[in-house]
Write a protein that holds these residues in place. Sequence first.
Motif, PDB file in Angstrom:
ATOM      1  N   CYS A  28       0.853  -1.197   0.000  1.00  0.00           N
ATOM      2  CA  CYS A  28       0.000   0.000   0.000  1.00  0.00           C
ATOM      3  C   CYS A  28       0.885   1.241   0.000  1.00  0.00           C
TER       4      CYS A  28
ATOM      5  N   THR B  85       0.795   3.622   1.890  1.00  0.00           N
ATOM      6  CA  THR B  85       1.148   4.020   3.263  1.00  0.00           C
ATOM      7  C   THR B  85       2.494   3.422   3.686  1.00  0.00           C
TER       8      THR B  85
ATOM      9  N   HIS C 109       1.114  -3.894   5.946  1.00  0.00           N
ATOM     10  CA  HIS C 109      -0.084  -3.901   6.800  1.00  0.00           C
ATOM     11  C   HIS C 109      -1.314  -4.369   6.021  1.00  0.00           C
TER      12      HIS C 109
ATOM     13  N   CYS D  32      -6.549  -3.404   3.811  1.00  0.00           N
ATOM     14  CA  CYS D  32      -6.380  -1.946   3.814  1.00  0.00           C
ATOM     15  C   CYS D  32      -7.062  -1.271   2.632  1.00  0.00           C
TER      16      CYS D  32
END
Length: 371
Positions: free
Chosen positions: A43, A45, A65, A165
Motif C-alpha cells: 500500500c 502508506t 499492513h 487496507c
Amino acid sequence: MGAIEGQAVLLNAPGEDAVLEDILVDSPGPGEVRVKIAASGVCHTDLTVKNLKGMGMTFPIVLGHEGAGHVVDVGEGVTHLAPGDPVVLAYRAPCEQCPACRRGDPRHCYVALRPAQRIKRKRDGALCSQVLRCGTFSTYTVVHAKAAIKMPQNMPLDKACLIACGVVTGVGATFNTTPITPGSRVAVIGCGGVGLSVIQGAKLANARQIIAVDINTTKLQWAQQFGATDVVNANDGDPVAQVRALTEDGYDGGVEYAYEATGIPKCIEQAVKMLAYGGCATTIGLPAATDAVTLNLGDMATGVYWNKAAIHVCHAGDTLPSNDFPLLAQLYLQGRLNLDSMVSRVISLNDVEAAFHEMETGAIIRSVIKL
Ligand SMILES: NC(=O)c1ccc[n+]([C@@H]2O[C@H](COP(=O)([O-])OP(=O)(O)OC[C@H]3O[C@@H](n4cnc5c(N)ncnc54)[C@H](O)[C@@H]3O)[C@@H](O)[C@H]2O)c1
Ligand SMILES: [Zn+2]
Ligand SMILES: [Zn+2]
C-alpha cells in the motif's frame, strides 16, 4: 513452540531503503496469535512510512499492513481461532475500552488493539516495530488475536489480503464513513488501490454517476472497468471545472459526494470545490505532519459556508473488521467485488523497493507479495 526463524522487510534507519533481514518471531503472548503470512499487498502508506522516516515508530520497523495468512499458534485465552485458520489482519481492531467503544460505537474507536513487540532482528536481537501493528512483509508476524479475522475456507488469501487496507478503506469510505444515497453523483480523486475501491463501493451503493479523476490515463481506463461512468484527467485543466461541467444540472453542477484518495492537500481542496449544495467531501489520503489545506468559506458558488459543504475524514473505511472483512470476502466470492483485477504484479519479499518505485512512476494498482 518457541521462537520461529523467518525473514522480514525492515526499515533499519531513517532514510534507508527497505531490506530483507533474518528475524526471530516469539511465541504469541496472552490474547495474541502468531500468523504465517501467505500474501501481502503493498500500500502507498508503507512507502509513506519510509519517506516520512518511520512516522514516529522506533526502528527497526517491519513494513506491511495489508496481509493474510494462516494461524500458527494462539496465546493463552484465545478461543476463537485455532492453528491453520485462514485470517486477514486488521490494523484497526477496536479496543473495547475507549469512550467510543464504551458508547457502542466501535467503528470510531480511538485506538486499536496491538500485540507486544515479539519480532526481533536476528543479527542483534533488536526489537522491531510493526507498521500499523501488523508487519506483513514478513514470513511470520504476531498480532492481537482480535485483529486476526477468520476467512471462509474458499477465499484465496492472495486476494483476501487486499481487503485489509485498500479495499476496506475505499469501500468502507462509501459504506460507513460517508454512506452514499442511491442515485447520487460521486467524484473520486486518485484511482490507485484505494480510489478504485471507492469506485467499487460507489457502484455497489447504486451511485448514478461516478466520475474518476487521476493524472494517469491508464488508471482512468481501469477506473472505467471498475465502474466509473466518466473520467477526468487532471492534467487536462482544472478538475473542479471538468467535474462541474460533467454534472451540469441547471444549478452549477457538482457532486453529492467527493472522495480524495491521493494524500495531496490540493486534491482535498478540489474535492470540496466539486460539491453540489450540501454535499460531503471525504479525505482518505495520508498527510505529512505539516500538510495543510486552505478552504474558502464565503464564495457564493463553492465556498464551504454558502455551499454548505461537509468534510469527513476516513480512517480505514471506519471499519469494524470482524463484520466487514467477512462481508467483503462474501462480495468477492459472489462476484460483486473485483479483487482479481486489482493485482497488477505478484512479487516476492525481495521486490519491495522495486514495487515502491513502480507505485510512484508506473501504472499499477497493487503489487502483492506472495510467500
Ligand atoms: N485513510 C486511510 O485509512 C488510508 C488507508 C490506505 C491508504 N491511505 C492513503 O490513501 C492514499 C492512496 O493510497 P493508494 O494505495 O491508493 O495509493 P496509489 O499510489 O496506489 O494511488 C494514488 C493515485 O493518485 C493519483 N494521483 C497523483 N496525483 C494526482 C492528482 N494531482 N490528481 C489526481 N490523482 C492523482 C495517482 O496517479 C494514483 O493513481 C495514500 O495517501 C495512502 O497513504 C489512507
Ligand atoms: Zn494501507
Ligand atoms: Zn476503542
